[in-house]
Design an enzyme around this catalytic site. Structure first.
Site, PDB file in Angstrom:
ATOM      1  N   CYS A 115       0.818  -1.231   0.000  1.00 56.12           N
ATOM      2  CA  CYS A 115       0.000   0.000   0.000  1.00 56.12           C
ATOM      3  C   CYS A 115       0.841   1.265   0.000  1.00 56.12           C
ATOM      4  O   CYS A 115       0.324   2.352  -0.251  1.00 56.12           O
ATOM      5  CB  CYS A 115      -0.939   0.000   1.199  1.00 56.12           C
ATOM      6  SG  CYS A 115      -2.002  -1.438   1.240  1.00 56.12           S
ATOM      7  N   HIS A 255      -3.580   7.208   2.198  1.00 55.40           N
ATOM      8  CA  HIS A 255      -3.947   5.846   1.805  1.00 55.40           C
ATOM      9  C   HIS A 255      -5.278   5.496   2.474  1.00 55.40           C
ATOM     10  O   HIS A 255      -5.480   5.763   3.652  1.00 55.40           O
ATOM     11  CB  HIS A 255      -2.852   4.876   2.232  1.00 55.40           C
ATOM     12  CG  HIS A 255      -3.227   3.442   2.062  1.00 55.40           C
ATOM     13  ND1 HIS A 255      -3.807   2.970   0.898  1.00 55.40           N
ATOM     14  CD2 HIS A 255      -3.133   2.373   2.904  1.00 55.40           C
ATOM     15  CE1 HIS A 255      -4.047   1.680   1.038  1.00 55.40           C
ATOM     16  NE2 HIS A 255      -3.658   1.297   2.242  1.00 55.40           N
ATOM     17  N   ASN A 285     -10.092  -0.588   0.313  1.00 53.73           N
ATOM     18  CA  ASN A 285      -8.642  -0.418   0.278  1.00 53.73           C
ATOM     19  C   ASN A 285      -8.119  -0.966  -1.048  1.00 53.73           C
ATOM     20  O   ASN A 285      -8.140  -2.182  -1.266  1.00 53.73           O
ATOM     21  CB  ASN A 285      -8.023  -1.164   1.468  1.00 53.73           C
ATOM     22  CG  ASN A 285      -6.505  -1.070   1.503  1.00 53.73           C
ATOM     23  OD1 ASN A 285      -5.870  -0.630   0.542  1.00 53.73           O
ATOM     24  ND2 ASN A 285      -5.922  -1.498   2.608  1.00 53.73           N
TER      25      ASN A 285
END
Ligand code: ACO
Length: 332
Positions: A115, A255, A285
């Protein structure tokens, strides 16, 4: 080598058409819309079709980023794809993206840092442009984590979605890269990992696949604690290096892993929530794609003014983290 500045000349994003809602997950698992919404902020996520590999959605985002910059694929001189869900272990997905865009001969490579991929990729690509060697780099964060999820594990199945976001970085007179902090600590990989996916440990067997041992494993509470701490520390360090106070940040683009993580970090940094971009309810996500998707949506809404300071901040598998303070610059 000539030193130059760098700016974002174009942005774009692309997500698969299929949507997986909390109501869909309620039918698949022992979970509820109420639990997912309260604990994560997520409502729905996009899921790629089996014939829609990561390179395909990456190309969709790349074409939009190039169009927003007024450029053709042939105008870029390097392609970087940040992903942990490549089409294949090799060749690099960036090479496949280049071929699909009709570009031949330009360097192309993948970056694998989960990520944190877009933050690391932005730092690497911007630094490459700053040397004067590269004039325009296409940087794409593209992920299909739905392929790595065990949809019988309610602790992870609800979290992830697929998507891609892209930027074109271009040499220019003014410098947009104001301050950076990157970090990693590989001492506890089991906090967040894809086991049986590489050269460590035994070869994957049919029994492993049947038991879904090759799907994402995560200690959610541990990652949550780590994420809040590192988002705060990385932001403070990047802003300090940039000589920018938190009050001077126009937009934070974090994020999108959990709305509660984002809100906890923003509160501790005293950054008002109206300056923090959150689109987690629509995408879940999307790993390395989440920041460029949020950037692209906010750009399309016309929110950025010339000179605005943006703060990109994220964390992920590694464990890894990073923050970049960036000046939005329209003039080349
Ligand atoms: N539905 C209903 N109940 C659930 C679900 C679910 N989907 N998932 C877990 N629960 C239950 C648990 O079993 C537990 O029950 P118990 O108290 O009876 O044992 C209870 O809910 C609380 O579980 P926690 O894990 O403590 O819940 P938490 O509030 O921590 O939320 C979550 C879990 C959402 C995963 C959170 O910890 C989180 O967001 N962590 C960070 C995840 C993250 O950012 N990952 C990054 C991935 S990035 C990358 O690089 C791939």
């Amino acid at each position: 080598m000539n030193q130059t500045g760098v700016r974002i000349a174009g942005v774009g994003h692309h997500v698969p058409a299929k949507v997986l809602t909390n109501a869909d997950l309620e039918r698949m698992l022992d979970t509820s819309d109420e639990w997912i919404t309260t604990r994560t902020g997520m409502k729905e996520r996009h899921i790629a079709a089996l014939d829609e590999p990561t390179s395909e959605i990456a190309v969709g985002a790349a074409r939009k980023a190039l169009a927003s910059a007024g450029l053709e694929p042939k105008d870029v001189d390097c392609i970087i794809v940040a992903t942990v869900t490549p089409d294949y272990a090799f060749p690099a997905t960036a090479c496949i993206v280049g071929a699909k865009l009709g570009i031949q001969g330009v360097p192309a490579f993948d970056m694998e840092i989960a990520c944190s991929g877009f933050i690391y990729g932005l730092t690497v690509a911007a630094s490459m442009v700053r040397t004067g060697v590269f004039k325009r780099i296409l940087l794409i964060g593209a992920e299909e984590l739905s392929r790595l999820v065990n949809y019988e594990d309610r602790g992870t199945a609800i979290l992830f979605g697929d998507g891609a976001g892209a930027v074109v970085l271009e040499a220019c007179a003014t410098d947009s890269l104001l301050g950076v902090e990157l970090g990693a600590d590989g001492s506890n990989p089991e906090d967040l990992m894809l086991p049986l996916s590489g050269t460590a440990g035994p070869a994957l067997t049919g029994a492993d696949i049947a038991a879904k041992r090759n799907t994402i494993k995560m200690d959610g509470r541990e990652v949550f604690r780590f994420a809040v701490t590192k988002m705060i520390e990385a932001t403070e360090t990047a802003l300090d290096r940039a000589g920018v106070k938190p009050t001077e940040v126009a937009w934070v683009i974090p994020h999108q892993a959990n709305k509660r993580i984002i809100e906890a970090a923003a509160t501790r940094l005293a950054i008002p929530t109206e300056r923090v971009i959150v689109n987690i309810h629509r995408y879940g996500n999307t790993s390395a794609a989440s920041i460029p998707i949020a950037l692209s949506e906010t750009y399309a809404e016309g929110k950025f003014k010339d000179g605005d300071v943006l703060l990109f901040v994220g964390f992920g598998g590694g464990l890894s983290w990073g923050a970049v303070a960036w000046r939005w610059t329209t003039a080349n």
